[in-house]
Motif scaffolding. Structure first.
Motif, PDB file in Angstrom:
ATOM      1  N   UNK A 141       0.682  -1.365   0.050  1.00 51.03           N
ATOM      2  CA  UNK A 141      -0.026  -0.032  -0.064  1.00 51.03           C
ATOM      3  C   UNK A 141       0.938   1.389   0.081  1.00 51.03           C
ATOM      4  N   UNK A 142       1.906   1.142   0.700  1.00 51.89           N
ATOM      5  CA  UNK A 142       2.993   2.435   0.933  1.00 51.89           C
ATOM      6  C   UNK A 142       3.445   2.580  -0.705  1.00 51.89           C
ATOM      7  N   UNK A 143       3.929   1.529  -1.279  1.00 49.18           N
ATOM      8  CA  UNK A 143       4.326   1.729  -2.674  1.00 49.18           C
ATOM      9  C   UNK A 143       3.205   2.163  -3.523  1.00 49.18           C
ATOM     10  N   UNK A 144       2.189   1.662  -3.337  1.00 48.68           N
ATOM     11  CA  UNK A 144       1.059   2.419  -4.095  1.00 48.68           C
ATOM     12  C   UNK A 144       0.559   3.513  -4.088  1.00 48.68           C
ATOM     13  N   UNK A 145       0.737   4.067  -2.580  1.00 46.88           N
ATOM     14  CA  UNK A 145       0.666   5.525  -2.324  1.00 46.88           C
ATOM     15  C   UNK A 145       1.729   6.174  -3.111  1.00 46.88           C
ATOM     16  N   UNK A 146       2.829   5.878  -3.050  1.00 47.52           N
ATOM     17  CA  UNK A 146       4.013   6.544  -3.731  1.00 47.52           C
ATOM     18  C   UNK A 146       3.744   6.760  -5.312  1.00 47.52           C
ATOM     19  N   UNK A 147       3.162   5.530  -5.825  1.00 51.00           N
ATOM     20  CA  UNK A 147       2.878   5.775  -7.216  1.00 51.00           C
ATOM     21  C   UNK A 147       1.927   6.909  -7.716  1.00 51.00           C
ATOM     22  N   UNK A 148       0.891   6.730  -6.779  1.00 54.90           N
ATOM     23  CA  UNK A 148      -0.178   7.856  -6.786  1.00 54.90           C
ATOM     24  C   UNK A 148       0.337   9.056  -6.735  1.00 54.90           C
ATOM     25  N   UNK A 149       1.210   9.138  -5.692  1.00 53.29           N
ATOM     26  CA  UNK A 149       1.472  10.674  -5.462  1.00 53.29           C
ATOM     27  C   UNK A 149       2.564  11.127  -6.797  1.00 53.29           C
ATOM     28  N   UNK A 150       3.097  10.328  -7.112  1.00 51.73           N
ATOM     29  CA  UNK A 150       3.910  10.604  -8.326  1.00 51.73           C
ATOM     30  C   UNK A 150       2.951  11.318  -9.558  1.00 51.73           C
ATOM     31  N   UNK A 151       1.872  10.537  -9.754  1.00 49.81           N
ATOM     32  CA  UNK A 151       0.825  10.991 -10.654  1.00 49.81           C
ATOM     33  C   UNK A 151       0.277  12.304 -10.396  1.00 49.81           C
ATOM     34  N   UNK A 152       0.054  12.437  -8.973  1.00 45.52           N
ATOM     35  CA  UNK A 152      -0.583  13.892  -8.396  1.00 45.52           C
ATOM     36  C   UNK A 152       0.352  14.871  -8.570  1.00 45.52           C
ATOM     37  N   UNK A 153       1.465  14.773  -8.298  1.00 44.24           N
ATOM     38  CA  UNK A 153       2.618  15.640  -8.327  1.00 44.24           C
ATOM     39  C   UNK A 153       3.324  16.025  -9.709  1.00 44.24           C
TER      40      UNK A 153
END
Length: 197
Positions: A141-153
């Motif tokens: 989930x933390x890796x998933x969060x990081x991928x989503x954060x990359x999309x957002x930022x």
């Protein structure tokens, strides 16, 4: 007796090494890249994800720099994911991101990587029933969060940015819920210092 055993081992090794490797893409070698790509797209549209993976793997092996290579590598991520092969989907997403870091659809690759990590480790039954995912391991989930954060930022104007924000909030809440469950466990055991931590 030892010499006979050694002789049999040598014969077995030579026989194993002399076995000819069969070409897994032999049936695709006479086809054009467009034909292979269209076959993969058709299989993907029909929900035959195993067949789609075969087409896209053949496309990558035979025409790695062809006109459909980039889209084929993007489609194989989705085919692996829908086929239930999460590890291969993550590896394909990482490969796509490494090969096309400035590609026009790299935001989708990051988004798919987040989606795969979001559901990784859950069986189809757990997904269907809606099992509480908080007690499971949160590293994916933390890796998933990081991928989503990359999309957002990095891609704030992307079609996937809004959904990525929602999924980030959900993951943050899941991790917080898990921490509360752990604290509650320690409170029941009267381990107050561990609960406070």
């Amino acid at each position: 007796m030892k010499k006979i055993a050694a002789l049999f081992i040598v014969i077995a090794l030579v026989a194993g090494c002399s076995k000819k490797e069969q070409d897994p893409y032999k049936s695709f070698r006479h086809q054009t890249s467009t034909t292979i790509f269209n076959g993969g797209e058709k299989a993907l549209a029909q929900g035959d994800y195993g067949q789609a993976v075969q087409y896209f793997e053949a496309l990558d092996a035979i025409y790695p720099f062809g006109p459909h290579a980039q889209q084929g590598q993007l489609d194989i991520i989705y085919a692996y994911y829908k086929g239930g092969d999460d590890a291969s989907a993550l590896a394909a997403a990482d490969r796509y991101i490494r090969l096309y870091p400035r590609g026009r659809t790299v935001d989708y690759a990051y988004y798919l990587k987040g989606i795969v990590g979001f559901t990784m480790g859950m069986s189809w039954l757990q997904k269907l029933v809606g099992t509480d995912p908080a007690p499971r391991d949160v590293s994916t989930l933390q890796q998933s969060f990081s991928s989503f954060a990359t999309v957002v930022h990095l891609f704030p104007a992307s079609h996937y940015a809004a959904d990525s924000r929602l999924r980030m909030a959900y993951i943050r809440n899941l991790v917080a819920h898990r921490e509360v469950q752990i604290a509650h466990f320690y409170l029941e055991k009267k381990a107050y210092v561990a609960a406070a931590n």
